[in-house]
Write an enzyme that holds these catalytic residues in place. Sequence first.
Site, mmCIF file in Angstrom:
data_model
loop_
_atom_site.group_PDB
_atom_site.id
_atom_site.type_symbol
_atom_site.label_atom_id
_atom_site.label_comp_id
_atom_site.label_asym_id
_atom_site.label_seq_id
_atom_site.Cartn_x
_atom_site.Cartn_y
_atom_site.Cartn_z
ATOM 1 N N ASN A 265 0.829 -1.209 0.000
ATOM 2 C CA ASN A 265 0.000 0.000 0.000
ATOM 3 C C ASN A 265 0.864 1.260 0.000
ATOM 4 O OD1 ASN A 265 -2.221 -1.839 0.720
ATOM 5 N ND2 ASN A 265 -1.170 -1.884 2.684
ATOM 6 N N GLU A 298 8.409 -5.195 -1.019
ATOM 7 C CA GLU A 298 7.307 -4.228 -0.904
ATOM 8 C C GLU A 298 7.803 -2.818 -1.221
ATOM 9 O OE1 GLU A 298 4.663 -5.783 -0.872
ATOM 10 O OE2 GLU A 298 5.392 -7.676 -0.026
HETATM 11 N N1 ARG Z 1 1.006 -7.523 -3.520
HETATM 12 C C1 ARG Z 1 1.368 -8.353 -2.404
HETATM 13 C C2 ARG Z 1 2.820 -8.719 -2.618
HETATM 14 O O1 ARG Z 1 3.189 -9.583 -3.341
HETATM 15 C C3 ARG Z 1 0.540 -9.574 -2.267
HETATM 16 C C4 ARG Z 1 -0.853 -9.363 -1.801
HETATM 17 C C5 ARG Z 1 -1.741 -10.421 -2.254
HETATM 18 N N2 ARG Z 1 -2.893 -10.525 -1.448
HETATM 19 C C6 ARG Z 1 -3.936 -11.307 -1.738
HETATM 20 N N3 ARG Z 1 -4.881 -11.358 -0.894
HETATM 21 N N4 ARG Z 1 -4.001 -12.022 -2.792
HETATM 22 O O2 ARG Z 1 3.666 -8.072 -2.176
HETATM 23 ZN ZN ZN Z 2 4.546 -8.266 -4.611
#
Ligand code: ARG
Ligand code: ZN
Length: 856
Positions: A265, A298
């Site tokens: 986020n 992240e």
């Molecule tokens: N974007 C996140 C990451 O790989 C993963 C979040 C996936 N969450 C989900 N509920 N599918 O860093």
């Molecule tokens: Zn990711």
Amino acid sequence: MSSNQSRAMKLADYQAPGFSVSDIYLEFDLQDEQTRVTAISQVQRVDSAIRDLELDGKKLILEGLWINGTQTEVSLTEQGIRLTEVPDQFELRIETLIDPVNNHALEGLYKSGGAFCTQCEAQGFRRITYFLDRPDVMARYRVKVIADKQDCPYLLANGNLIDSGDAEQGRHWALWEDPFPKPCYLFALVAGDFDKLEDQFTTHSGRQVELQLFVDKGNVSRGQHALDSLKKAMAWDEQKYGLEYDLDIYMIVAVDFFNMGAMENKGLNIFNSKYVLADAASATDQDYFNIESVIAHEYFHNWTGNRVTCRDWFQLSLKEGLTVFRDQQFSADMASAAIVRINQVRVMREHQFAEDSGPMAHPIRPAEVMEMNNFYSVTVYDKGAEVIRMLHTLLGEQGFRKGMDCYISRHDGQAVTCDDFVQAMEDANQRDLSLFRGWYSQSGTPVISVDCEWDESTQQLRLDLTQKTPPTADQAEKQPLHIPVAIEVVPVSGQGEGRSEVLSLTGQQQRFTFENISAEPAVALLTGFSAPVKVDYQSTPGHQLAVILYASDPVARWDACQQLVSDAIFTIAQNDARTVPDFPIELFAGLLEQAQTEPALIAEMLELPSFETLAQQRDRIDVDALLGARKQLKTLLAEKFSAQWQRLFIQLSNPQYDYQQQQVERRRLSGVCLSYLACTEASLDILRQAYKHSDNMTDTLAVLKACQAENLPLFDELMQDFEQRWHDDPLVMDKWFALHAGRQHPGCLSTLQLLMSHGRYSINNPNRVRSVMGTFAFYNTEGFHRRDGSGYRFLTDYLLELDAVNPQVAARLITPMIQYAKLDENRQQKIRLQLLRLFEHKSLSRDLYEKVQKAL
Ligand code: ARG
Ligand code: ZN
């Protein structure tokens, strides 16, 4: 088929949104069971042909909806609501009520411990308010958070804090503004009480960024490593890719209840506490490593994911494959590049190849999706990263950087596709990548068959490479792909120069000739694991030994070693042999002698290939024979070299614990020694002493694992002590639960039952569920694959219960049960029986339904 189980969405059906939202104001009046959300959006029609506005929504109570201040009726749809004949431009005000405290699916707004937090990727925002819940709708967010001042002293959201104040009845509020337009999946809110660690980072261009890390009260001393990792990642991205952070504040919050690893986020990452908290006593070297890599992952998303985001969810690998590749590069720079790479190869072979040959096979850019959460897969992430790595190999370090620069500058602020990424790579390098694009649309693991001949008289080495991708569940026809096949040629004698090259395999069959190979060569194929493929090449033990001894590529050396050992295990399994081939013994004798010179690499070489890796090498496997053969070889190597294991183990003891590369490597090797020592008679004392004198979790866990693997009575004794010491610590107790759940013994199902009635077990906590049921299903091979099918039944009973609580986690845990094609007919039948039970269950989630239906 119940209402949960809707049809699949297709990439080919993508349509641009009919409306955009330029700005949104959100107000949260946080209450445990009844949180009021007010959303005020500025909506514009962008496609005049589309008259109605359809909004996504799930589990919402609609309190009221106003268009330009006039309350308006809405009609309900399968997905949410429809507003008919809306104006071209208007203000939309929506009030909804949601129930965070009873949200155990952990999507949308929920409570973790005492804190409110959110998870909106992929489609969790629709559980907060009615909205265009799709990544190609990007808006500027202003967010007001109101909560009880005592329970929630910290009120956080994306971007910058612009105002705050007190409210009535002991409440207070904070107003946040994120200047960068973003899709709703990047929205986040946190409200709770935490301990806070603070630091600063000065960017390349001299801007000051405040870094804040929020952890549960009492955990400050475990946050430093995460914060240090963040600073390293920020510096690395500037230096490697010229990418600077763009806000004045970067916050990370650690929570105990989280479905995945972490979430990027904008300006407010939310993390599973497992990937934040570490100190020597409670975390292993692997934990330290994982934290550094997930924090970096992240952070790197800020550019590859947030500033440039995905047009639709079929493009998930655009941000995930690329960001995994970037975090892998970072990890390779921070730790040992060879070991990092070897572990990635293990993930590919053990998990991705299995997915790609099972019922859930999909390309890194899936063409069809029923439940998006099912596609946060090893294929999209890890194979996706391998595809990016191949581009890097084909274009070179500089060419890849040029492509990245082009991609970022061309698409900053946009929601784009995988094709846009490849296009940027092509344009920046003037290269034709049309054949390469097949990697995005084709699933399955290509097999490269090799025919190799050296002619002494002409001094020529001829290689005939053939590629063939077997059909997969989702695709019958396969096309040849552009595959970079890195090879290394070494003289079998060890005398003279070797040669390394990357062959570009573009046709179905291709011949490569090397001139001036004067001495008999051994060939290492796919050095560095240059492509996510299998290689079918009958090498001789003598040639494999030459590769192990003389090749310069560590991955190739490890690989040759694993191949030799795998061959031995299969020989034992097939012949039910009492006699073991000689070559692994000679090999181990040599490795043990050199162990001190390269402890990390040799530790990996001494580790026997896992059951899962072995399984991937055959179309059919005999579970019992394979487990038995692996065990037999292990015991033999343990006994044959018992004196060496012991000597080496003693030499490897470290001074006081530090997470520092040299120490990490020694501890890794010492853990491998212990695992062999535990197979020998004389080991009890060594194990007991090692447990007693350990000052860190890595060594402690190595003892426990060794005892567990060999089913020693000492295991129970030490585990009791361990529980007594750590019962209040959730992350350490996850390790305790996992050790029990992974133990392969006849009574393992009763053990599982006991674990689940343990006072610290909770079906609502994904980490706990994974450490018990995940460990059992994925790694307790003997217990899970019990001949009578009771392991499958046990998992199924549990899935039925878990699915009603947290479908996302349930759908992950079913993975080992849908990948059954290699098993014997009896086991397959027992599995299908359980899958049918699930299939016939009335209110199965869409997550499980998609997988079960494909598996049947
Ligand atoms: N974007 C996140 C990451 O790989 C993963 C979040 C996936 N969450 C989900 N509920 N599918 O860093
Ligand atoms: Zn990711």
